[in-house]
Design an enzyme around this catalytic site. Structure first.
Site, PDB file in Angstrom:
ATOM      1  N   GLU A  69      37.059  40.453  41.055  1.00  0.00           N
ATOM      2  CA  GLU A  69      38.006  41.511  41.413  1.00  0.00           C
ATOM      3  C   GLU A  69      39.385  41.284  40.822  1.00  0.00           C
ATOM      4  OE1 GLU A  69      38.154  38.630  45.007  1.00  0.00           O
ATOM      5  OE2 GLU A  69      36.733  39.307  43.490  1.00  0.00           O
ATOM      6  N   CYS A 126      32.015  34.668  46.022  1.00  0.00           N
ATOM      7  CA  CYS A 126      32.450  33.371  46.533  1.00  0.00           C
ATOM      8  C   CYS A 126      31.656  32.996  47.780  1.00  0.00           C
ATOM      9  CB  CYS A 126      33.960  33.399  46.800  1.00  0.00           C
ATOM     10  SG  CYS A 126      34.683  31.752  46.980  1.00  0.00           S
ATOM     11  N   HIS A 147      35.707  35.124  41.372  1.00  0.00           N
ATOM     12  CA  HIS A 147      36.250  36.354  41.963  1.00  0.00           C
ATOM     13  C   HIS A 147      36.476  37.395  40.861  1.00  0.00           C
ATOM     14  CE1 HIS A 147      37.304  34.954  46.110  1.00  0.00           C
ATOM     15  NE2 HIS A 147      37.216  33.778  45.515  1.00  0.00           N
TER      16      HIS A 147
END
Length: 637
Positions: A528, A399, A526
């Protein structure tokens, strides 16, 4: 439908979320479909406007909901896809009731906390509990975590709602687990049960009586302490469970299973679990816990962030790094670096801290620059990107990390010295990063590009695409207000910064890769949020492999992990071989005048070490599984 309510004692922050997730893990391992609800008794509508220092990271779901980080625990433990309604807040409930009142749904009655607010809570829970979270099958069990502690004034409407709810759904369908801290003062060395007695007394005074008391403690507590809690809290000693500090959270479900939680829930909730198959229930968890405990080799990853004083600010990033490291039999040693301390201004004001942080960065094996908002620390992130690029250090930006990498490249390679983001400098003459139409400057909550969206890969050569398994597209979750300015893309690509992923319309840049670099990757999304312990996120897996110098070998073998790499066996022998190989390469790079390069008798070509650490190693043997390290993908957590 069966319901398990998890409440907290007089002290918060004792791991209630992990324990609630572990209940779901145990039941799911027995073949039941499980969903979860997190209740946060604050007036905010959602977590989107929180500072990372308030409650940690803001977790984003597929549907774009910004929720409490505990929902990330649920998704990782249970491998389910939750929705915005799985996170209940006081603000959501009151907004719902007020909207009904404005429409006249209450037919002119006086709207009160009881029964209108409490009824709304109960109806919300029942509706969400029926919503599928994995496939199309309806859940059989719903785990409900009530945030805060018993006695908090803001949580009282929820406590009253569940007092009524236990009779609404009948006793055989409702179970209450109370999590409480049992402190162990160093002065006496004796476990203290008064906090647990006090919170249970408060809970029973509200009309709820716990079926299980889960005691959190630093060390295991003895049977005498359990008996004392049993006597004063009106439960059987077998219903008092101790969860002491463990090596990793993966051991928590196993410890709960050893304490007979499955048998208790099977009897208490009439779940009809086939106990003959219990031995196989948690095999994946046992393997995972054993691997996390026995792995010895470390890989040092520097996380250059803005909120490093509170590690929960990067909870999902930390978990994703750990998942990827564990997949290749490594332990992630995370080095948090405050990006502000890398800036030139700090060198003048705090030279000691400046050099300490830079030393930590230089000694790391890989660099990760996560997301964030605002101008503070941005220059430090940009300098970290520059160092990784110039020194061929494995790098992953997420990001804001992607935006920092693009700005750095524009300044130092393209030559646009004043390149910047309009978030940092709205008057910049070269706005490499600009705000998006979704961004409403007068409204902060829910005005970003949120949720799961599709990224299309281009036809350019791409390491990250190979790590994903060479698909045409991937779906990942987003949370950002700014994006790369498409007007500068051609300039950047001509000098080596490839944009290998875009949105469906090919207007928004999603993924960058630097040519002729071991691993310099950044994503606008993102990754994750979709990482799981047994199914690590490909960008993170690539960072770990590159940091270990094994990425090219992994790719050459079709992006597959060998059984040996996924086993508990130590890779010390391979480390010795690899170490000798690298030393040989570095020694051979020191060419004396008049010498000629010749093949050695060992067969190792003496071409100088190029810094890419792309040597193959014996850990990555024959291909046996899918890309992304999905060795045991049927039970990801």
């Amino acid at each position: 439908m069966k319901y398990i309510l998890v409440t907290g004692g007089v002290i918060s922050g004792v791991g209630k979320g992990v324990i609630a997730s572990s209940f779901g893990t145990l039941l799911k391992s027995c073949g039941l479909d499980v969903t979860s609800i997190k209740i946060d008794p604050y007036i905010n509508i959602d977590a989107g406007t929180f500072s990372p220092y308030e409650h940690g990271e803001v977790y984003v779901l597929d549907d774009g909901a910004e929720v409490d980080l505990d929902l990330g625990n649920y998704e990782r433990f249970l491998d389910v896809t939750l929705h915005r309604d799985n996170n209940i807040t006081t603000g959501k409930i009151y907004r719902l009731v007020i909207e009904k009142e404005r429409r006249g749904d209450y037919l002119g009655k006086t709207v009160q906390v009881v029964p209108h607010i409490t009824d709304a809570i109960q109806e919300w829970v029942e509706n969400v509990a029926q919503t599928p979270v994995q496939g199309s099958s309806k859940p059989q069990v719903c785990i409900i975590e009530l945030g805060g502690t018993i006695g908090d004034i803001e949580g009282m409407p929820f406590v009253e709602a569940f007092r009524q709810f236990q009779f609404r759904v009948k006793r055989e369908n409702f179970c209450l687990a109370h999590v409480s801290l049992v402190p162990l003062p160093k002065a006496t060395g004796e476990p203290k049960t008064k906090p647990t007695q006090s919170s249970v007394r408060e809970l029973r005074g509200c009309g709820l009586s716990p079926d299980l008391i889960v005691c959190r403690s630093e060390k295991p507590i003895g049977s005498e302490v359990k008996q004392k809690i049993s006597n004063f809290c009106h439960v059987d000693p077998d219903q008092v469970i101790c969860i002491h500090d463990l090596y990793s959270i993966y051991h928590v479900p196993l410890l709960m299973e050893q304490n007979g939680v499955i048998e208790f829930l099977n009897e208490r909730l009439q779940l009809n679990i086939d106990m003959s198959k219990r031995a196989k229930c948690l095999q994946h968890w046992r393997d995972l816990a054993r691997r996390s405990e026995t792995v010895r080799r470390e890989v040092n990853i520097a996380i250059v962030g803005k909120y490093t004083k509170f590690t929960d600010s990067y909870a999902s990033v930390v978990k994703a790094v750990q998942h990827a490291a564990l997949a290749v039999n490594r332990k992630a040693n995370l080095i948090f670096i405050e990006s502000c301390l890398l800036e030139q201004e700090t060198q003048q004001k705090e030279p000691s801290n400046y050099h300490k942080e830079w030393q930590k960065l230089c000694e790391s094996d890989g660099i990760l620059v996560p997301g964030g908002f605002g101008s503070r620390g941005m220059e430090g992130k940009i300098r970290a990107c520059q160092w990784a690029r110039e020194n061929r250090k494995p790098f992953l930006g997420i990001c804001l990390g992607l935006q920092a990498a693009v700005i750095e490249f524009a300044r130092n390679v393209v030559g646009l010295q004043d390149a910047n983001s309009t978030e940092v400098n709205p008057e910049t003459k070269n706005p490499l990063v600009i705000d998006m139409p979704e961004h409403h400057k007068g409204q902060m909550g829910g005005t970003m590009r949120l949720g799961k969206r599709t990224t299309i890969f281009t036809d350019k050569p791409s390491i990250i695409r190979q790590l994903y398994g060479n698909p045409k597209s991937v779906d990942e979750r987003h949370r950002h207000r700014y994006e790369v300015n498409p007007l500068y893309v051609d300039q950047l690509e001509k000098l080596g910064l490839n944009f290998v992923g875009t949105d469906i319309e090919q207007n928004r840049m999603e993924v960058i890769e630097l040519r002729n670099h071991p691993y310099f990757v950044a994503t606008q999304y993102h990754p994750e949020y979709l990482s799981r312990p047994l199914k690590p996120s490909p960008p993170f897996l690539g960072l770990i492999l590159a940091s270990e110098g094994r990425l090219q070998s992994y790719i050459d073998r079709g992006c597959r992990l060998s059984p040996r790499q996924l086993s508990d066996a130590s890779s010390d022998e391979d480390d010795v071989v690899n170490g000798l190989t690298r030393v040989t390469k570095k020694f051979d790079a020191l060419k004396l005048p008049g010498t000629e390069e010749k093949p050695s008798q060992s067969g190792i070509k003496t071409n100088g070490y190029n810094g890419s650490d792309s040597t193959s190693d014996n850990d990555l043997g024959a291909a046996t599984d899918s890309a992304c390290g999905g060795a045991m993908s049927d039970a990801s957590v």
